[in-house]
Design a protein around this motif. Structure first.
Motif, PDB file in Angstrom:
ATOM      1  N   GLN A 289    -101.338 -14.772-103.433  1.00  9.88           N
ATOM      2  CA  GLN A 289    -101.260 -13.581-104.275  1.00  9.88           C
ATOM      3  C   GLN A 289    -102.394 -13.467-105.302  1.00  9.88           C
ATOM      4  OE1 GLN A 289     -99.380 -10.823-103.921  1.00  9.88           O
ATOM      5  NE2 GLN A 289     -98.780 -11.813-102.009  1.00  9.88           N
ATOM      6  N   PRO A 290    -102.795 -14.528-106.012  1.00  8.14           N
ATOM      7  CA  PRO A 290    -103.936 -14.387-106.918  1.00  8.14           C
ATOM      8  C   PRO A 290    -105.213 -13.952-106.207  1.00  8.14           C
ATOM      9  CG  PRO A 290    -102.709 -16.380-107.440  1.00  8.14           C
ATOM     10  CD  PRO A 290    -102.147 -15.854-106.145  1.00  8.14           C
ATOM     11  N   THR A 291    -105.385 -14.412-104.981  1.00  5.26           N
ATOM     12  CA  THR A 291    -106.554 -13.999-104.191  1.00  5.26           C
ATOM     13  C   THR A 291    -106.478 -12.525-103.838  1.00  5.26           C
ATOM     14  OG1 THR A 291    -106.905 -16.211-103.281  1.00  5.26           O
ATOM     15  CG2 THR A 291    -107.742 -14.357-101.995  1.00  5.26           C
ATOM     16  N   LEU A 292    -105.318 -12.089-103.357  1.00  8.47           N
ATOM     17  CA  LEU A 292    -105.155 -10.679-102.989  1.00  8.47           C
ATOM     18  C   LEU A 292    -105.374  -9.767-104.190  1.00  8.47           C
ATOM     19  CD1 LEU A 292    -102.049 -11.025-100.646  1.00  8.47           C
ATOM     20  CD2 LEU A 292    -104.417 -10.615 -99.961  1.00  8.47           C
ATOM     21  N   LYS A 293    -104.884 -10.180-105.347  1.00  4.67           N
ATOM     22  CA  LYS A 293    -105.084  -9.381-106.554  1.00  4.67           C
ATOM     23  C   LYS A 293    -106.564  -9.311-106.912  1.00  4.67           C
ATOM     24  CE  LYS A 293    -103.646  -8.971-111.391  1.00  4.67           C
ATOM     25  NZ  LYS A 293    -102.824  -9.556-112.486  1.00  4.67           N
ATOM     26  N   ALA A 294    -107.268 -10.437-106.788  1.00  6.67           N
ATOM     27  CA  ALA A 294    -108.682 -10.487-107.165  1.00  6.67           C
ATOM     28  C   ALA A 294    -109.544  -9.615-106.269  1.00  6.67           C
ATOM     29  CB  ALA A 294    -109.176 -11.934-107.123  1.00  6.67           C
ATOM     30  N   ILE A 295    -109.148  -9.450-105.011  1.00  5.32           N
ATOM     31  CA  ILE A 295    -109.960  -8.648-104.082  1.00  5.32           C
ATOM     32  C   ILE A 295    -109.399  -7.233-103.918  1.00  5.32           C
ATOM     33  CG2 ILE A 295    -110.818 -10.666-102.838  1.00  5.32           C
ATOM     34  CD1 ILE A 295    -108.788 -10.078-100.613  1.00  5.32           C
ATOM     35  N   ASN A 296    -108.463  -6.845-104.776  1.00  7.55           N
ATOM     36  CA  ASN A 296    -107.895  -5.487-104.783  1.00  7.55           C
ATOM     37  C   ASN A 296    -107.176  -5.153-103.476  1.00  7.55           C
ATOM     38  OD1 ASN A 296    -109.206  -5.086-107.280  1.00  7.55           O
ATOM     39  ND2 ASN A 296    -111.075  -4.423-106.230  1.00  7.55           N
ATOM     40  N   ARG A 297    -106.550  -6.158-102.901  1.00  7.38           N
ATOM     41  CA  ARG A 297    -105.868  -5.916-101.621  1.00  7.38           C
ATOM     42  C   ARG A 297    -104.360  -5.928-101.839  1.00  7.38           C
ATOM     43  NH1 ARG A 297    -107.594  -5.863 -96.354  1.00  7.38           N
ATOM     44  NH2 ARG A 297    -105.950  -6.169 -94.824  1.00  7.38           N
ATOM     45  N   GLN A 298    -103.693  -4.889-101.395  1.00  5.06           N
ATOM     46  CA  GLN A 298    -102.258  -4.755-101.589  1.00  5.06           C
ATOM     47  C   GLN A 298    -101.559  -4.824-100.228  1.00  5.06           C
ATOM     48  OE1 GLN A 298    -101.753  -1.074-103.685  1.00  5.06           O
ATOM     49  NE2 GLN A 298    -102.711  -1.825-105.557  1.00  5.06           N
TER      50      GLN A 298
END
Length: 363
Positions: A289-298
């Protein structure tokens, strides 16, 4: 005007879809265009010999992450042999930082900034008849680089011609047929270029169906759609899929989709398609989840994983899932968990890519 367009692909089976659109549009405007497709594995002098065999006034090159060193070396050689010709470059590796590229490759005369079908033909008209360099073509005035309007996109996808006049030759050479019905993406993943315009532009459905019927009539075995998120608009893509499902063909159609936005209606339809007609590529990239948030991926992992497992249960489609190694905030243990999560879905193929930091992206 005599024009050579050169696409240097990474493999023999690949085709340069972008330059095909650019070339066919220029032909429709009355220019004489020769497309030369080679690979980075072809000896560079052999490629140069092919290019030099056409005494063109303009030489155009598409520059990508896989061919930049090859193409730049080729252009430096070409400049010595064709000192009076105009050399034009475009593509994702050069479009977003013209000043740096001109410093790196002073042999280039013009840089196409963005989608090039219209502006490249406008440049050719300028070179024939004189006048100002068209907007969105960067150029130099002495030591000064003129960005001249910056990045451009094609708003009206109906303007794009059919990109495969040589379809029978391609089939004989066992080349992959790529196709796009949309450009742009509403999402803004930090590593990806597709979301830069944020607007999704669609080719009119009737033109798409006509193009697809040409592929079917020619006996194309595989059509790979390059749309970044094919399944955005159900009113647009579902009639297309129904048309292909009902067609009398053995062809396979490959789509890149976002699995967590598939509706029940679409899932019910996909359960009915003929075996082997579709294959789906599902970009997951990470479950951290921290990675997905950092790359703007939902992504909705619960919905995504449930839909992938359900698609696999149908037994009628090849399901291909993707991961990216090297994303922000993902170390070896967290990547191992992402790998285990995605491997555990049981897809037919898991493709592991490595992060490529592309010019023009947020990253």
């Amino acid at each position: 005007m005599q024009v050579v367009l050169s696409a240097i692909n990474s493999k023999y089976i690949h085709t340069g879809l972008g330059l095909r659109y650019v070339g066919e549009y220029a032909k429709a405007q009355g220019h004489e265009v020769t497309l030369i497709e080679e690979t980075i594995n072809t000896p560079i002098l052999a490629v140069l010999e092919k290019i030099m065999a056409v005494p063109a006034q303009v030489y155009g090159f598409s520059v990508h992450i896989w061919n930049k060193p090859f193409v730049f070396k080729l252009i430096r050689m070409l400049r010595k042999l064709r000192p009076q010709a105009a050399i034009v470059i475009g593509g994702p590796e050069v479009a977003f930082d013209a000043e740096r590229i001109f410093a790196e490759l002073p042999q280039a005369d013009y840089i196409v900034q963005g989608e090039g079908e219209l502006v490249f033909s406008e440049l050719l008209q300028c070179l024939v008849g004189g006048g100002a360099v068209p907007k969105h073509i960067a150029y130099r005035e002495g030591e000064q680089v003129n960005l001249n309007g910056g990045i451009t996109v094609i708003d009206d996808m109906s303007l794009l011609p059919f990109p495969y006049p040589d379809l029978e030759k391609m089939l004989a050479e066992h080349k992959i047929v790529y196709y796009e019905c949309t450009r742009g993406c509403p999402f803004n993943c930090a590593y990806c270029l597709s979301g830069i315009s944020r607007s999704v532009r669609k080719r009119p459905l009737e033109l798409v169906l006509r193009d697809l019927d040409r592929f079917i009539a020619a006996g194309v075995p595989l059509v790979k759609f390059v749309d970044r998120t094919y399944n955005l608009d159900e009113k647009y893509f579902l009639p297309m899929m129904r048309h292909l499902a009902q067609a009398d063909t053995n062809a396979t159609f490959h789509f890149e989709i976002k699995a967590d936005i598939l509706s029940e209606h679409v899932m019910d339809f996909l359960a009915t398609v003929p075996k082997g007609r579709f294959q789906l590529e599902i970009g997951i990239q990470s479950t951290h989840q921290p990675t997905l948030k950092a790359i703007n991926r939902q992504d909705n992992w619960e919905k995504l994983s449930a839909n992938v497992k359900r698609l696999l249960s149908f037994g009628n489609m090849h399901i291909h899932v993707d991961l990216i190694a090297g994303l922000p905030y993902e170390d070896l243990p967290t990547f191992a968990k992402s790998f285990d999560d995605v491997y555990g879905l049981g897809a037919d193929m898991l493709q592991l890519g490595f992060l490529k930091v592309l010019p023009g992206t947020q990253m």
